[in-house]
Design a protein around this motif. Structure first.
Motif, PDB file in Angstrom:
ATOM      1  N   GLU A  28       2.289   6.849  -7.289  1.00 50.61           N
ATOM      2  CA  GLU A  28       1.490   7.955  -7.823  1.00 50.61           C
ATOM      3  C   GLU A  28       2.256   9.273  -7.761  1.00 50.61           C
ATOM      4  O   GLU A  28       2.221  10.070  -8.694  1.00 50.61           O
ATOM      5  CB  GLU A  28       0.179   8.077  -7.056  1.00 50.61           C
ATOM      6  CG  GLU A  28      -0.762   6.923  -7.279  1.00 50.61           C
ATOM      7  CD  GLU A  28      -2.057   7.065  -6.497  1.00 50.61           C
ATOM      8  OE1 GLU A  28      -2.454   8.219  -6.208  1.00 50.61           O
ATOM      9  OE2 GLU A  28      -2.661   6.040  -6.183  1.00 50.61           O
TER      10      GLU A  28
ATOM     11  N   GLU B  11       1.139   4.127  -2.997  1.00 47.76           N
ATOM     12  CA  GLU B  11       0.928   5.556  -2.739  1.00 47.76           C
ATOM     13  C   GLU B  11       2.060   6.387  -3.332  1.00 47.76           C
ATOM     14  O   GLU B  11       1.832   7.410  -3.973  1.00 47.76           O
ATOM     15  CB  GLU B  11       0.841   5.789  -1.223  1.00 47.76           C
ATOM     16  CG  GLU B  11       0.806   7.234  -0.811  1.00 47.76           C
ATOM     17  CD  GLU B  11      -0.538   7.897  -1.026  1.00 47.76           C
ATOM     18  OE1 GLU B  11      -0.564   9.139  -1.095  1.00 47.76           O
ATOM     19  OE2 GLU B  11      -1.548   7.194  -1.125  1.00 47.76           O
TER      20      GLU B  11
ATOM     21  N   GLU C 186       0.827  -1.207   0.000  1.00 51.03           N
ATOM     22  CA  GLU C 186       0.000   0.000   0.000  1.00 51.03           C
ATOM     23  C   GLU C 186       0.866   1.265   0.000  1.00 51.03           C
ATOM     24  O   GLU C 186       0.570   2.230  -0.705  1.00 51.03           O
ATOM     25  CB  GLU C 186      -0.946  -0.001   1.193  1.00 51.03           C
ATOM     26  CG  GLU C 186      -2.043  -1.037   1.078  1.00 51.03           C
ATOM     27  CD  GLU C 186      -2.899  -1.162   2.331  1.00 51.03           C
ATOM     28  OE1 GLU C 186      -2.653  -0.409   3.318  1.00 51.03           O
ATOM     29  OE2 GLU C 186      -3.801  -2.004   2.337  1.00 51.03           O
TER      30      GLU C 186
END
Length: 86
Positions: free
Chosen positions: A47, A44, A40
């Protein structure tokens, strides 16, 4: 218990041409949480890295259960490297 801290420079305090430094500090209490939590965090930062395509991501294991996931200019764009803090 899993805790995560995200550090970033605010847009108001940084000049427009200054790089935005981003890292995520993670601490896990169970081994089962590590894989999902790191995935995760990397997603993040992918991006963020894609916005200027100037760096990759470095995942550093600080000690058992404690990691930092950060944008790192020494890592080529599009790649994720792993390290263990000495």
């Amino acid at each position: 218990m899993t805790t995560a801290t995200m550090e970033r420079a605010s847009a108001d305090s940084s000049p427009a041409d200054a790089p935005v430094l981003r890292s995520i500090d993670l601490e896990f209490s169970t081994a089962g949480d590590v894989h999902t939590g790191l995935e995760e965090a990397v997603a993040e930062l992918i991006e963020v890295a894609a916005q200027d395509a100037s760096c990759g991501i470095l995942v550093t294991k600080l000690h058992p259960g404690r990691y930092t996931v950060a944008l790192d200019e020494s890592v080529p764009f599009g790649e994720t490297y792993e390290a263990i803090a000495a």
